[in-house]
Design a protein around this motif. Structure first.
Motif, short mmCIF file in Angstrom:
data_model
loop_
_atom_site.label_atom_id
_atom_site.label_comp_id
_atom_site.label_asym_id
_atom_site.label_seq_id
_atom_site.Cartn_x
_atom_site.Cartn_y
_atom_site.Cartn_z
N VAL A 115 0.83 -1.21 0.00
CA VAL A 115 0.00 0.00 0.00
C VAL A 115 0.86 1.25 0.00
CG1 VAL A 115 -1.66 1.35 1.34
CG2 VAL A 115 -1.97 -1.11 1.11
N ALA A 116 1.92 1.27 0.80
CA ALA A 116 2.70 2.48 1.01
C ALA A 116 3.74 2.75 -0.08
CB ALA A 116 3.39 2.41 2.37
N ALA A 117 4.22 1.72 -0.77
CA ALA A 117 5.31 1.90 -1.73
C ALA A 117 5.01 2.98 -2.78
CB ALA A 117 5.65 0.58 -2.40
N PRO A 118 3.80 3.02 -3.40
CA PRO A 118 3.56 4.05 -4.40
C PRO A 118 3.59 5.47 -3.84
CG PRO A 118 1.96 2.26 -4.58
CD PRO A 118 2.69 2.06 -3.30
N VAL A 119 3.37 5.63 -2.53
CA VAL A 119 3.40 6.95 -1.91
C VAL A 119 4.76 7.60 -2.10
CG1 VAL A 119 3.28 8.15 0.32
CG2 VAL A 119 1.63 6.33 -0.22
N PHE A 120 5.82 6.78 -2.12
CA PHE A 120 7.17 7.31 -2.22
C PHE A 120 7.77 7.12 -3.61
CE2 PHE A 120 6.41 6.65 2.26
CZ PHE A 120 6.90 7.83 2.80
N GLY A 164 -11.85 15.77 2.96
CA GLY A 164 -11.00 15.80 1.77
C GLY A 164 -9.98 16.92 1.84
N HIS A 165 -9.25 17.12 0.73
CA HIS A 165 -8.17 18.11 0.71
C HIS A 165 -7.90 18.51 -0.73
CE1 HIS A 165 -3.65 18.69 0.32
NE2 HIS A 165 -4.05 19.74 1.00
N ALA A 166 -7.81 19.84 -0.98
CA ALA A 166 -7.50 20.34 -2.31
C ALA A 166 -6.00 20.57 -2.44
CB ALA A 166 -8.26 21.64 -2.57
N GLY A 167 -5.51 20.60 -3.68
CA GLY A 167 -4.10 20.89 -3.91
C GLY A 167 -3.29 19.63 -4.16
N VAL A 168 -1.96 19.78 -4.11
CA VAL A 168 -1.05 18.64 -4.35
C VAL A 168 -1.28 17.60 -3.26
CG1 VAL A 168 1.35 17.91 -4.45
CG2 VAL A 168 0.68 20.11 -5.44
N PRO A 169 -1.53 16.35 -3.63
CA PRO A 169 -1.77 15.31 -2.60
C PRO A 169 -0.59 15.18 -1.65
CG PRO A 169 -2.32 14.50 -4.80
CD PRO A 169 -1.62 15.81 -5.00
N ASP A 170 -0.88 15.14 -0.35
CA ASP A 170 0.17 14.94 0.64
C ASP A 170 0.21 13.46 1.03
OD1 ASP A 170 -1.98 14.56 2.38
OD2 ASP A 170 -1.85 16.58 3.22
N LEU A 171 1.06 13.11 2.01
CA LEU A 171 1.20 11.71 2.36
C LEU A 171 -0.10 11.11 2.88
CD1 LEU A 171 4.70 11.50 4.10
CD2 LEU A 171 4.12 11.15 1.70
N LEU A 172 -0.86 11.90 3.63
CA LEU A 172 -2.13 11.38 4.14
C LEU A 172 -3.10 11.11 3.01
CD1 LEU A 172 -4.05 10.57 6.34
CD2 LEU A 172 -4.51 13.00 6.81
N ASP A 173 -3.20 12.02 2.06
CA ASP A 173 -4.06 11.78 0.89
C ASP A 173 -3.66 10.49 0.17
OD1 ASP A 173 -5.59 14.14 1.08
OD2 ASP A 173 -4.03 15.30 0.06
N LEU A 174 -2.36 10.34 -0.06
CA LEU A 174 -1.88 9.19 -0.82
C LEU A 174 -2.13 7.88 -0.09
CD1 LEU A 174 1.45 10.80 -2.06
CD2 LEU A 174 -0.52 10.26 -3.49
N LEU A 175 -1.98 7.90 1.24
CA LEU A 175 -2.25 6.68 2.01
C LEU A 175 -3.75 6.39 2.07
CD1 LEU A 175 0.28 6.87 4.97
CD2 LEU A 175 0.24 5.18 3.14
N LEU A 176 -4.56 7.42 2.18
CA LEU A 176 -6.01 7.22 2.19
C LEU A 176 -6.49 6.60 0.88
CD1 LEU A 176 -7.24 10.49 3.94
CD2 LEU A 176 -7.82 8.18 4.66
#
Length: 473
Positions: free
Chosen positions: A124-129, A246-258
């Motif tokens: 799950v986490a690998a694509p985040v980085f 939710g969250h607007a703008g460039v996805p952060d780590l929390l967005d990517l993990l969610l």
């Protein structure tokens, strides 16, 4: 007891290459043990500095074994380390000491989990980085580097504790890339919780040395429990708020993990799993990079010639502006400085595993239940692997392919290699280049840092440097 098989030196030393070094040529280092210690002496030493229990012979041999309550083996042979971390990973899970120290704060996150539970979280986490996501977060690193420069300049002619400033700088980065400055996230509360836990609970207890089970209370961890609960509460609230709003703008780590899911099972992380992994990224993502930066600055103040080369490279590439993600590939020497700082002062100076089956390493019997340690600090200074290992020489990394892979492990290796390594190195180069392009750092006499490892290898006493502003290129 010395391993019967000796490694062949990977960096041969030639007497006519360089003059012999004196102590004045060597940056600060940890005094290693020259006499055997019993359980009580080992405990007392480890509570002050974990690395101080490493025998000096570990910098000269491929393997050292002993008994301190239970059998242990320190392994410095690259082939044996490859066997532990890659080829026979499942038979060498993280030791009970490591898990007991960190589980109360970060749960069964990627850093602690084993087997199938670890594998699905890693998927799950690998694509985040991914490279793309890390590059998208580079502007946050650039902005933090600019703020650090402003603080240093505002201090005027006074010395600055660059270790403290680097902790502030990297925590600003990780808070922003994790939660995008979300108003629901109290970064100060999380920072207090992390500091309290490391200060009180990170010190190895006698119960850990003896391998007592988790349910036996550890007094230090009880003292830190309130701060840890508050840290987790704050993180849980931030995760739930983001899930709902939710969250607007460039996805952060929390967005990517969610948004992430296991490509094999389609499983997603629940709130507790998200929280534990985010706290892991926060702890690892700011502390280890801050240490890399602090030790890099200390080393360059120690060696003004190296700092001059870094200054020239940074000013040529940056032309007075702050470094960006796109600049990192154009700053190879500054990357080499970070690599050499990670060799001399690896943030995780020791990793510990528990043997789950009988085995053989370096021709020696390993029994089920033995503690198998890779003392990375000693590995990186082993005379059979490195030429003049205590010296600061960034040019060792001019050709990274020439560095034996399992002789250099600042981020571990194998399937459990640090998932955020590329993130950390990008951040380190951006911040170092920006600083070196604008300041000349010199040491404060009589205030050398003391390398001390509790959980990470910190410069105790700080890194006190004077910063002289520099002109343009």
């Amino acid at each position: 007891m010395i391993c019967p098989r000796a490694c062949q030196p990977l960096y041969q030393r030639h007497a006519n290459e360089r003059p012999l070094m004196t102590s004045a040529d060597i940056p600060v280092r940890v005094p290693l043990v020259t006499q055997p210690m019993g359980i009580w002496a080992s405990l007392q030493a480890a509570r002050h500095n974990v690395l101080s229990i490493i025998p000096d012979i570990a910098t000269k041999q491929p393997m050292v074994s002993g008994r301190t309550g239970k059998r242990w083996h320190m392994v410095m042979d690259p082939d044996a380390i490859r066997h532990i971390l890659l080829e026979n990973l499942d038979d060498y899970p993280k030791s009970l000491v490591t898990k007991n120290l960190l589980r109360p704060a970060i749960g069964e996150s990627l850093f602690i989990a084993e087997g199938a539970h670890w594998r699905w979280q890693r998927r799950v986490a690998a694509p985040v980085f991914s490279h793309r996501n890390v590059m998208n977060l580079a502007p946050i690193m650039t902005a933090a580097a600019e703020r650090s420069c402003e603080r240093i300049a505002a201090a005027g002619p006074r010395a600055v504790d660059m270790a403290a400033d680097m902790v502030r700088t990297t925590f600003d980065v990780i808070a922003d890339v994790t939660f995008s400055g979300d108003g629901m996230f109290d970064s100060d509360a999380v920072h207090r919780g992390i500091d309290a836990y490391i200060a009180e609970a990170g010190r190895i207890s006698l119960f850990d040395i003896m391998g007592f089970p988790d349910w036996v209370p550890r007094p230090g961890r009880i003292l830190a429990g309130g701060a840890v609960k508050e840290m987790k509460r704050v993180a849980d609230e931030a995760v739930e708020a983001r899930r709902n709003r939710g969250h607007a703008g460039v996805p952060d780590l929390l967005d990517l993990l969610l948004e992430g899911e296991d490509p094999e099972t389609k499983r997603r992380m629940n709130t507790a799993e998200l929280r534990d992994n985010l706290l892991t990224f926060i702890v690892a993502g700011h502390e280890t990079t801050a240490l890399t930066l602090a030790w890099s600055l200390y080393l360059c103040a120690f060696d003004q010639e190296v700092q001059g080369r870094a200054h020239a490279e940074a000013q040529t590439v940056l032309q007075g502006r702050a470094a960006t993600g796109a600049d990192v590939a154009k700053l190879p020497f500054i990357r080499m400085i970070a690599d050499e700082a990670l060799r001399l002062y690896p943030p995780a100076g020791m990793i510990s595993r528990t043997a789950m089956a009988n085995d053989t390493l370096c021709g020696r019997e390993i029994r089920k239940g033995d503690t198998v340690i890779v003392p990375i600090y000693a590995l990186h200074r082993n005379v059979q692997l490195w030429d003049d290992p205590d010296a600061f020489r960034p040019d060792r990394f001019a050709d990274r392919k020439a560095v034996p892979r399992y002789a250099y492990l600042p981020f571990g290796d194998g399937p459990r290699i640090c998932i955020g390594a590329s993130f950390a190195l990008q951040e380190a180069v951006i911040i170092l280049a920006t600083l070196f392009s604008r300041f000349r750092f010199t040491p404060v006499q009589g205030r050398d840092p003391d390398p001390v490892m509790i959980i990470t290898l910190r410069p105790q006493g700080g890194v006190w440097l004077e910063a002289e502003p520099l002109g343009g290129p």
